[in-house]
Scaffold this active site. Structure first.
Site, mmCIF file in Angstrom:
data_model
loop_
_atom_site.group_PDB
_atom_site.id
_atom_site.type_symbol
_atom_site.label_atom_id
_atom_site.label_comp_id
_atom_site.label_asym_id
_atom_site.label_seq_id
_atom_site.Cartn_x
_atom_site.Cartn_y
_atom_site.Cartn_z
ATOM 1 N N SER A 116 -41.110 36.431 -76.321
ATOM 2 C CA SER A 116 -40.264 37.660 -76.355
ATOM 3 C C SER A 116 -38.791 37.642 -76.556
ATOM 4 C CB SER A 116 -40.256 38.109 -74.794
ATOM 5 O OG SER A 116 -41.644 38.552 -74.599
ATOM 6 N N HIS A 137 -44.463 39.111 -82.749
ATOM 7 C CA HIS A 137 -44.144 39.420 -81.476
ATOM 8 C C HIS A 137 -45.031 40.986 -81.349
ATOM 9 C CE1 HIS A 137 -41.193 40.988 -78.290
ATOM 10 N NE2 HIS A 137 -42.101 40.531 -77.576
ATOM 11 N N GLU A 149 -42.876 42.596 -84.434
ATOM 12 C CA GLU A 149 -41.636 42.046 -84.874
ATOM 13 C C GLU A 149 -42.036 40.607 -85.425
ATOM 14 O OE1 GLU A 149 -37.879 43.557 -81.925
ATOM 15 O OE2 GLU A 149 -39.024 41.928 -81.388
ATOM 16 N N ASN A 187 -36.316 43.679 -77.261
ATOM 17 C CA ASN A 187 -36.115 43.269 -75.822
ATOM 18 C C ASN A 187 -34.555 43.209 -75.588
ATOM 19 O OD1 ASN A 187 -38.841 43.317 -75.230
ATOM 20 N ND2 ASN A 187 -39.137 41.061 -75.744
HETATM 21 C C1 LIG Z 1 -41.628 42.325 -73.055
HETATM 22 C C2 LIG Z 1 -42.010 42.219 -74.391
HETATM 23 O O1 LIG Z 1 -41.887 41.250 -75.170
HETATM 24 C C3 LIG Z 1 -42.190 43.566 -75.311
HETATM 25 C C4 LIG Z 1 -42.791 44.494 -74.748
HETATM 26 O O2 LIG Z 1 -44.096 44.746 -74.836
HETATM 27 S S1 LIG Z 1 -41.811 45.671 -74.056
HETATM 28 C C5 LIG Z 1 -43.051 46.983 -73.497
HETATM 29 C C6 LIG Z 1 -43.348 47.906 -74.556
HETATM 30 N N1 LIG Z 1 -44.437 48.837 -73.987
HETATM 31 C C7 LIG Z 1 -44.006 50.179 -73.543
HETATM 32 O O3 LIG Z 1 -42.679 50.502 -73.847
HETATM 33 C C8 LIG Z 1 -44.966 51.112 -73.394
HETATM 34 C C9 LIG Z 1 -44.447 52.162 -72.532
HETATM 35 N N2 LIG Z 1 -45.915 53.150 -72.036
HETATM 36 C C10 LIG Z 1 -46.530 53.832 -72.674
HETATM 37 O O4 LIG Z 1 -46.398 53.651 -74.000
HETATM 38 C C11 LIG Z 1 -47.544 54.423 -72.220
HETATM 39 O O5 LIG Z 1 -47.505 54.369 -70.725
HETATM 40 C C12 LIG Z 1 -49.165 53.648 -72.553
HETATM 41 C C13 LIG Z 1 -49.311 53.801 -73.970
HETATM 42 C C14 LIG Z 1 -49.029 52.275 -72.047
HETATM 43 C C15 LIG Z 1 -50.159 54.253 -71.691
HETATM 44 O O6 LIG Z 1 -50.332 55.682 -72.027
HETATM 45 P P1 LIG Z 1 -51.177 56.517 -70.995
HETATM 46 O O7 LIG Z 1 -51.159 57.919 -71.803
HETATM 47 O O8 LIG Z 1 -50.488 56.679 -69.591
HETATM 48 O O9 LIG Z 1 -52.334 55.878 -71.123
HETATM 49 P P2 LIG Z 1 -53.880 56.215 -71.521
HETATM 50 O O10 LIG Z 1 -54.193 57.413 -71.912
HETATM 51 O O11 LIG Z 1 -54.639 55.338 -70.601
HETATM 52 O O12 LIG Z 1 -54.031 55.307 -72.914
HETATM 53 C C16 LIG Z 1 -53.101 55.959 -74.033
HETATM 54 C C17 LIG Z 1 -54.116 55.742 -75.199
HETATM 55 O O13 LIG Z 1 -54.348 53.984 -75.521
HETATM 56 C C18 LIG Z 1 -55.704 53.662 -75.205
HETATM 57 N N3 LIG Z 1 -55.714 52.516 -74.702
HETATM 58 C C19 LIG Z 1 -55.512 52.164 -73.569
HETATM 59 N N4 LIG Z 1 -55.809 50.869 -73.212
HETATM 60 C C20 LIG Z 1 -56.212 50.369 -74.441
HETATM 61 C C21 LIG Z 1 -57.166 49.230 -74.431
HETATM 62 N N5 LIG Z 1 -56.886 48.211 -73.799
HETATM 63 N N6 LIG Z 1 -57.617 49.065 -75.841
HETATM 64 C C22 LIG Z 1 -57.559 49.964 -76.466
HETATM 65 N N7 LIG Z 1 -57.234 51.305 -76.416
HETATM 66 C C23 LIG Z 1 -56.389 51.447 -75.277
HETATM 67 C C24 LIG Z 1 -56.272 54.830 -74.880
HETATM 68 O O14 LIG Z 1 -57.893 54.924 -75.054
HETATM 69 C C25 LIG Z 1 -55.506 56.087 -75.172
HETATM 70 O O15 LIG Z 1 -55.856 56.659 -76.586
HETATM 71 P P3 LIG Z 1 -56.086 58.142 -76.544
HETATM 72 O O16 LIG Z 1 -54.723 58.494 -76.437
HETATM 73 O O17 LIG Z 1 -56.303 58.109 -78.274
HETATM 74 O O18 LIG Z 1 -57.084 58.663 -75.805
HETATM 75 N N1 LIG Z 2 -45.878 40.741 -70.826
HETATM 76 C C1 LIG Z 2 -45.297 41.535 -71.853
HETATM 77 O O1 LIG Z 2 -45.200 42.570 -71.815
HETATM 78 C C2 LIG Z 2 -45.328 40.531 -73.229
HETATM 79 C C3 LIG Z 2 -45.079 39.364 -73.230
HETATM 80 N N2 LIG Z 2 -44.884 38.586 -74.335
HETATM 81 C C4 LIG Z 2 -44.798 37.224 -74.296
HETATM 82 O O2 LIG Z 2 -46.148 36.852 -74.466
HETATM 83 C C5 LIG Z 2 -46.146 35.485 -73.741
HETATM 84 C C6 LIG Z 2 -47.346 35.545 -72.787
HETATM 85 O O3 LIG Z 2 -46.914 36.662 -71.893
HETATM 86 P P1 LIG Z 2 -48.029 37.325 -70.760
HETATM 87 O O4 LIG Z 2 -49.187 37.356 -71.469
HETATM 88 O O5 LIG Z 2 -47.161 38.242 -70.142
HETATM 89 O O6 LIG Z 2 -47.970 35.994 -69.771
HETATM 90 P P2 LIG Z 2 -49.220 35.725 -68.713
HETATM 91 O O7 LIG Z 2 -48.505 35.074 -67.375
HETATM 92 O O8 LIG Z 2 -49.875 37.050 -68.418
HETATM 93 O O9 LIG Z 2 -50.245 34.859 -69.530
HETATM 94 C C7 LIG Z 2 -49.987 33.527 -69.903
HETATM 95 C C8 LIG Z 2 -51.049 32.886 -69.971
HETATM 96 O O10 LIG Z 2 -51.011 31.535 -70.884
HETATM 97 C C9 LIG Z 2 -51.558 30.587 -69.973
HETATM 98 N N3 LIG Z 2 -51.128 29.060 -70.451
HETATM 99 C C10 LIG Z 2 -50.321 28.470 -69.995
HETATM 100 N N4 LIG Z 2 -50.003 27.243 -70.416
HETATM 101 C C11 LIG Z 2 -51.101 27.291 -71.710
HETATM 102 C C12 LIG Z 2 -51.517 26.522 -72.606
HETATM 103 N N5 LIG Z 2 -50.992 25.196 -72.823
HETATM 104 N N6 LIG Z 2 -52.481 26.880 -73.528
HETATM 105 C C13 LIG Z 2 -53.175 27.877 -73.388
HETATM 106 N N7 LIG Z 2 -52.768 28.907 -72.355
HETATM 107 C C14 LIG Z 2 -51.820 28.683 -71.461
HETATM 108 C C15 LIG Z 2 -51.486 30.871 -68.679
HETATM 109 O O11 LIG Z 2 -52.664 30.182 -68.026
HETATM 110 C C16 LIG Z 2 -51.614 32.453 -68.446
HETATM 111 O O12 LIG Z 2 -53.096 32.608 -68.442
HETATM 112 C C17 LIG Z 2 -44.772 35.152 -73.152
HETATM 113 O O13 LIG Z 2 -44.073 34.227 -74.198
HETATM 114 C C18 LIG Z 2 -44.133 36.427 -73.170
HETATM 115 O O14 LIG Z 2 -42.900 36.320 -72.989
HETATM 116 C C19 LIG Z 2 -44.650 39.222 -75.403
HETATM 117 C C20 LIG Z 2 -44.591 40.757 -75.614
HETATM 118 C C21 LIG Z 2 -44.870 41.557 -74.314
#
Ligand SMILES: CC(=O)CC(=O)SCCNC(=O)CCNC(=O)[C@H](O)C(C)(C)COP(=O)(O)OP(=O)(O)OC[C@H]1O[C@@H](n2cnc3c(N)ncnc32)[C@H](O)[C@@H]1OP(=O)(O)O
Ligand SMILES: NC(=O)C1=CN([C@@H]2O[C@H](COP(=O)(O)OP(=O)(O)OC[C@H]3O[C@@H](n4cnc5c(N)ncnc54)[C@H](O)[C@@H]3O)[C@@H](O)[C@H]2O)C=CC1
Length: 279
Positions: A116, A137, A149, A187
């Site tokens: 991330s 990413h 990304e 992020n």
């Molecule tokens: C931390 C990092 O490194 C980076 C990151 O990821 S940052 C986080 C980025 N993510 C976001 O910002 C997500 C923000 N949230 C959202 O966009 C929405 O809440 C959400 C898309 C997650 C859920 O939306 P929702 O409308 O509440 O849920 P829901 O109706 O259950 O699902 C939306 C659609 O996705 C589909 N879906 C949900 N889960 C699924 C899954 N596991 N597999 C396949 N499809 C799925 C559903 O079938 C649904 O499709 P339709 O609209 O065609 O029916």
């Molecule tokens: N949670 C999020 O929304 C997002 C997370 N990421 C990135 O993805 C990566 C994973 O994040 P999450 O899935 O949230 O973490 P998580 O904590 O849900 O899962 C991580 C998994 O990796 C496993 N693991 C640890 N060491 C390992 C190894 N040597 N070999 C194989 N598996 C191992 C752990 O047992 C655990 O099941 C991180 O780098 C995170 O920053 C990227 C995009 C979105």
């Protein structure tokens, strides 16, 4: 194509699903059987929802599941074309994993990280193939979110970049090219916003429900910042803030002490059943 996903957590399971849905053979590897089973369970229930909504047949679901092999055995990854590492967001761990991957995989294998925020150049330094190391990413939930990304480290070759860009398009995602920088694009904007929401909560300005409602109705976000933190995982948010803070040395990225307290209390969000909200 044969793809290996390392880590069957929040992201690894979703990324495995994406590749399997698009017809690829997937090895999903974690360090313990229970983690592998939990990841496979998430994929199964995600696909079951699609069957229930009649967006997929039960036969299609069975075919997708049959393309995914869950395992703890690193030997199965040898002949993969692509590895996507989705383990914990810690540089020491990622370098250890990439050194292992470098030994375990054929020379042709591209090694991608779903990190991330961390430096691809530093991760690649643990291998003898930095030209084949890249950031790929995905966003949470991976089966739904369209963006990937694609991040080049200092030594990543154009060939590796172009291959990953084609794979990204082929699995139905939109790839954007990003130069290496802490937190990349999304992020660096999104996670400080979540951190700020935590500060607003800690200051008692509004309740968690009202902070989220305000951002949904006032900024048109699909979910509020605290619910988003719970979706991402508060541990992941905390680790990303630490990387931003350490790398830039700018106090504006300081992780909020209340975020740290939540992590210390194992209130990590959806994955532990409680964060700012209960699940
Ligand atoms: C931390 C990092 O490194 C980076 C990151 O990821 S940052 C986080 C980025 N993510 C976001 O910002 C997500 C923000 N949230 C959202 O966009 C929405 O809440 C959400 C898309 C997650 C859920 O939306 P929702 O409308 O509440 O849920 P829901 O109706 O259950 O699902 C939306 C659609 O996705 C589909 N879906 C949900 N889960 C699924 C899954 N596991 N597999 C396949 N499809 C799925 C559903 O079938 C649904 O499709 P339709 O609209 O065609 O029916
Ligand atoms: N949670 C999020 O929304 C997002 C997370 N990421 C990135 O993805 C990566 C994973 O994040 P999450 O899935 O949230 O973490 P998580 O904590 O849900 O899962 C991580 C998994 O990796 C496993 N693991 C640890 N060491 C390992 C190894 N040597 N070999 C194989 N598996 C191992 C752990 O047992 C655990 O099941 C991180 O780098 C995170 O920053 C990227 C995009 C979105």
């Amino acid at each position: 194509m044969k793809v290996c996903i390392l880590g069957a957590g929040t992201m690894g399971a979703g990324i495995a699903q994406v590749f399997a849905v698009n017809g690829h053979e997937v090895v999903l590897r974690d360090i313990k059987d229970e983690f592998v089973e939990r990841g496979m369970g998430h994929i199964d229930s995600g696909l079951a929802r699609l069957v229930k909504k009649e967006k997929m047949t039960a036969d299609e679901k069975a075919a997708i599941m049959s393309r995914i092999t869950g395992t703890v055995d690193l030997a199965l990854i040898k002949d993969c074309d692509l590895v996507v590492e989705a383990a914990v967001e810690r540089m020491d761990l990622k370098k250890k994993i990439f050194a292992e991957l470098d030994e375990a995989c054929d020379a042709k294998t591209i090694l991608a990280s779903n990190t991330s925020s961390l430096s691809i150049t530093e991760i690649a330094s643990a291998t003898k193939r930095p030209d084949k190391v890249i950031g790929m990413h995905f966003f949470n939930p991976a089966p739904v979110m369209k963006l990937v990304e694609i991040i080049k480290g200092i030594a990543t070759s154009e060939e590796t970049f172009n291959t990953v860009k084609s794979i990204t398009a082929e699995i139905g995602k939109d790839g954007v090219a990003v130069e290496e920088a802490p937190g990349f694009v999304v992020n660096r904007i999104l996670v400080p916003m979540i951190n700020e929401a935590v500060g607003i909560l800690a200051d008692g300005v509004a309740s968690a429900e009202d902070i989220d409602l305000a951002m949904k109705l006032g900024a048109n976000h699909p979910i509020g910042p605290l619910a988003l933190g719970d979706l991402i995982g508060l541990d992941v948010c905390y680790l990303i803030m630490e990387v931003l803070y350490d790398e830039f040395g700018d106090p504006k990225y300081r992780p909020h002490p209340y975020l740290r307290k939540m992590v210390r209390g194992n209130k990590l969000g959806r994955k532990t059943g409680e964060g700012f909200f209960k699940y």
